[in-house]
Enzyme design. Sequence first.
Site, PDB file in Angstrom:
ATOM      1  N   CYS A   1       0.815  -1.228   0.000  1.00 42.46           N
ATOM      2  CA  CYS A   1       0.000   0.000   0.000  1.00 42.46           C
ATOM      3  C   CYS A   1       0.844   1.272   0.000  1.00 42.46           C
ATOM      4  O   CYS A   1       0.354   2.344  -0.327  1.00 42.46           O
ATOM      5  CB  CYS A   1      -0.942   0.021   1.195  1.00 42.46           C
ATOM      6  SG  CYS A   1      -2.118  -1.330   1.190  1.00 42.46           S
TER       7      CYS A   1
ATOM      8  N   HIS B   1      -3.072   7.515   3.056  1.00 44.32           N
ATOM      9  CA  HIS B   1      -3.516   6.251   2.472  1.00 44.32           C
ATOM     10  C   HIS B   1      -4.923   5.952   2.989  1.00 44.32           C
ATOM     11  O   HIS B   1      -5.222   6.160   4.157  1.00 44.32           O
ATOM     12  CB  HIS B   1      -2.553   5.129   2.863  1.00 44.32           C
ATOM     13  CG  HIS B   1      -3.023   3.770   2.453  1.00 44.32           C
ATOM     14  ND1 HIS B   1      -3.474   3.504   1.180  1.00 44.32           N
ATOM     15  CD2 HIS B   1      -3.144   2.602   3.148  1.00 44.32           C
ATOM     16  CE1 HIS B   1      -3.827   2.229   1.107  1.00 44.32           C
ATOM     17  NE2 HIS B   1      -3.646   1.665   2.290  1.00 44.32           N
TER      18      HIS B   1
ATOM     19  N   ASN C   1      -9.981   0.559  -0.019  1.00 42.15           N
ATOM     20  CA  ASN C   1      -8.512   0.550  -0.009  1.00 42.15           C
ATOM     21  C   ASN C   1      -8.012   0.123  -1.393  1.00 42.15           C
ATOM     22  O   ASN C   1      -8.118  -1.037  -1.760  1.00 42.15           O
ATOM     23  CB  ASN C   1      -8.020  -0.406   1.075  1.00 42.15           C
ATOM     24  CG  ASN C   1      -6.505  -0.421   1.195  1.00 42.15           C
ATOM     25  OD1 ASN C   1      -5.795   0.105   0.344  1.00 42.15           O
ATOM     26  ND2 ASN C   1      -6.011  -1.036   2.254  1.00 42.15           N
TER      27      ASN C   1
HETATM   28  N1  ACO Z   1     -19.036  -8.049   8.355  1.00 37.70           N
HETATM   29  C1  ACO Z   1     -19.526  -8.360   9.569  1.00 37.70           C
HETATM   30  N2  ACO Z   1     -18.771  -8.806  10.574  1.00 37.70           N
HETATM   31  C2  ACO Z   1     -17.458  -8.939  10.355  1.00 37.70           C
HETATM   32  C3  ACO Z   1     -16.884  -8.642   9.116  1.00 37.70           C
HETATM   33  C4  ACO Z   1     -17.727  -8.181   8.095  1.00 37.70           C
HETATM   34  N3  ACO Z   1     -17.265  -7.854   6.871  1.00 37.70           N
HETATM   35  N4  ACO Z   1     -15.557  -8.874   9.196  1.00 37.70           N
HETATM   36  C5  ACO Z   1     -15.303  -9.286  10.435  1.00 37.70           C
HETATM   37  N5  ACO Z   1     -16.452  -9.340  11.152  1.00 37.70           N
HETATM   38  C6  ACO Z   1     -16.627  -9.718  12.553  1.00 37.70           C
HETATM   39  C7  ACO Z   1     -15.484 -10.505  13.093  1.00 37.70           C
HETATM   40  O1  ACO Z   1     -15.647 -11.868  12.789  1.00 37.70           O
HETATM   41  C8  ACO Z   1     -15.556 -10.221  14.582  1.00 37.70           C
HETATM   42  O2  ACO Z   1     -16.510 -11.076  15.151  1.00 37.70           O
HETATM   43  P1  ACO Z   1     -16.313 -11.666  16.644  1.00 37.70           P
HETATM   44  O3  ACO Z   1     -16.201 -10.459  17.517  1.00 37.70           O
HETATM   45  O4  ACO Z   1     -17.534 -12.479  16.832  1.00 37.70           O
HETATM   46  O5  ACO Z   1     -15.022 -12.437  16.561  1.00 37.70           O
HETATM   47  C9  ACO Z   1     -16.121  -8.809  14.646  1.00 37.70           C
HETATM   48  O6  ACO Z   1     -16.669  -8.541  13.338  1.00 37.70           O
HETATM   49  C10 ACO Z   1     -15.090  -7.746  15.001  1.00 37.70           C
HETATM   50  O7  ACO Z   1     -13.914  -7.975  14.272  1.00 37.70           O
HETATM   51  P2  ACO Z   1     -12.603  -7.125  14.494  1.00 37.70           P
HETATM   52  O8  ACO Z   1     -11.549  -7.690  13.633  1.00 37.70           O
HETATM   53  O9  ACO Z   1     -12.346  -6.944  15.934  1.00 37.70           O
HETATM   54  O10 ACO Z   1     -13.074  -5.711  13.945  1.00 37.70           O
HETATM   55  P3  ACO Z   1     -12.259  -4.380  13.897  1.00 37.70           P
HETATM   56  O11 ACO Z   1     -12.986  -3.318  14.601  1.00 37.70           O
HETATM   57  O12 ACO Z   1     -10.806  -4.573  14.201  1.00 37.70           O
HETATM   58  O13 ACO Z   1     -12.339  -4.025  12.333  1.00 37.70           O
HETATM   59  C11 ACO Z   1     -10.994  -4.137  10.354  1.00 37.70           C
HETATM   60  C12 ACO Z   1     -11.800  -4.912  11.397  1.00 37.70           C
HETATM   61  C13 ACO Z   1     -11.922  -3.222   9.607  1.00 37.70           C
HETATM   62  C14 ACO Z   1     -10.334  -5.124   9.407  1.00 37.70           C
HETATM   63  C15 ACO Z   1      -9.923  -3.281  11.073  1.00 37.70           C
HETATM   64  O14 ACO Z   1      -9.238  -4.062  12.019  1.00 37.70           O
HETATM   65  C16 ACO Z   1      -8.953  -2.680  10.128  1.00 37.70           C
HETATM   66  O15 ACO Z   1      -9.268  -1.821   9.311  1.00 37.70           O
HETATM   67  N6  ACO Z   1      -7.668  -3.054  10.248  1.00 37.70           N
HETATM   68  C17 ACO Z   1      -6.644  -2.515   9.414  1.00 37.70           C
HETATM   69  C18 ACO Z   1      -6.372  -3.466   8.356  1.00 37.70           C
HETATM   70  C19 ACO Z   1      -6.296  -2.825   7.015  1.00 37.70           C
HETATM   71  O16 ACO Z   1      -6.660  -1.702   6.797  1.00 37.70           O
HETATM   72  N7  ACO Z   1      -5.794  -3.626   6.102  1.00 37.70           N
HETATM   73  C20 ACO Z   1      -5.716  -3.221   4.780  1.00 37.70           C
HETATM   74  C21 ACO Z   1      -4.344  -3.382   4.243  1.00 37.70           C
HETATM   75  S1  ACO Z   1      -3.140  -2.637   5.192  1.00 37.70           S
HETATM   76  C22 ACO Z   1      -3.291  -1.069   5.069  1.00 37.70           C
HETATM   77  O17 ACO Z   1      -3.497  -0.585   4.010  1.00 37.70           O
HETATM   78  C23 ACO Z   1      -3.273  -0.321   6.295  1.00 37.70           C
END
Ligand code: ACO
Length: 322
Positions: A113, A249, A279
């Site tokens: 990224c 980003h 993203n």
């Molecule tokens: N829809 C519904 N529920 C979902 C989904 C979805 N699409 N995806 C995950 N869940 C559930 C999970 O299973 C979890 O359930 P549980 O609590 O029963 O286990 C719950 O939602 C919460 O999941 P978390 O992972 O704790 O959610 P979080 O608030 O951390 O958000 C996210 C997840 C959006 C991926 C966040 O962590 C994030 O943005 N991380 C950064 C990663 C990123 O941006 N990566 C891209 C590439 S790297 C970069 O460019 C930075």
Amino acid sequence: LKYARIIATGSALPERVVTNADLEKLVETSDEWIRTRTGIRERRVSNAEETTGELGYRAALQALERAGVKASDLDLIVVGTTTPDIIFPSTACLIQHRLGANGCAAFDVNAACSGFVYALGVADKFIRSGQTRKALVIGAETLTRMVDWNERETCVLFGDGAGAVVLEASDEPGILATCMHADGGYKDLLYNPVGVSAGFKDEPNHGVRINMSGREVFKVAVKTLDSLVGETLAAAGMHESDIDWLIPHQANLRIIEATAKRLKMSMDRVIVTVDKHANTSSGSVPLALDEAVCSGKVQRGQNLLLEAFGGGFTWASALLRY
Ligand code: ACO
């Protein structure tokens, strides 16, 4: 000529819009979950013809036209991408030939990224060295090609797109500071397990996919970007209050808000496109920059802070006078 200056921007997006409601039909998710966790409302998804090279070419053509620069005048083309059309020739070479810039230096930079911001930093060094007068820097990706549309944790996060800038050697201030870092120790938190030399599998999509520990990536991204912006301000000899626009980003609105808070900037000085583009990896910063320029938000003479964080981990920034 002391500086590399951005003389024009361009961008390109695939036609097809995929909304959160569309994804509700594919996986167990909701528009509400996606919006509140990420800020994403919709994304663009490429068809077979809208490859990384195609989107990058369109963005480049627009930037060159707006710059009034002929492709044959370019000395350098650098493409930030982690989803090249083919392994080789590089996407930069494919685009170079389509533009008619044959003969100049052309190569890809893979920093996930952070690819565009890395590419911009590389081009800045070429121009400052005096070797290059005019450079084309592109960030282009089709990350949805890697997405497993059955996996809700990742498939809601990504989109496709490209942006480009034309840089020119100038006595007027342009890029003031760039920072680039990586820590390969974080590989397992965010990676695609398949390449040419390793990992090829007899599986759907040949095993190509995005493996991500979202919560951990989130935490490291916020912390790392916090120190990156401090380092960048110091490198340019500037303060938070000198920055007119933050162009981050676009991975997650909550990560963006944390960086804005660190800079003591209100969100109306931050360019946000994650709601429309999701993203787009290396595409996200130049897409956001082009949108900010075209909408009239970013004006000549303003100070812009560009930053990115991605797989590797990699992280990079550029502070520039537009
Ligand atoms: N829809 C519904 N529920 C979902 C989904 C979805 N699409 N995806 C995950 N869940 C559930 C999970 O299973 C979890 O359930 P549980 O609590 O029963 O286990 C719950 O939602 C919460 O999941 P978390 O992972 O704790 O959610 P979080 O608030 O951390 O958000 C996210 C997840 C959006 C991926 C966040 O962590 C994030 O943005 N991380 C950064 C990663 C990123 O941006 N990566 C891209 C590439 S790297 C970069 O460019 C930075």
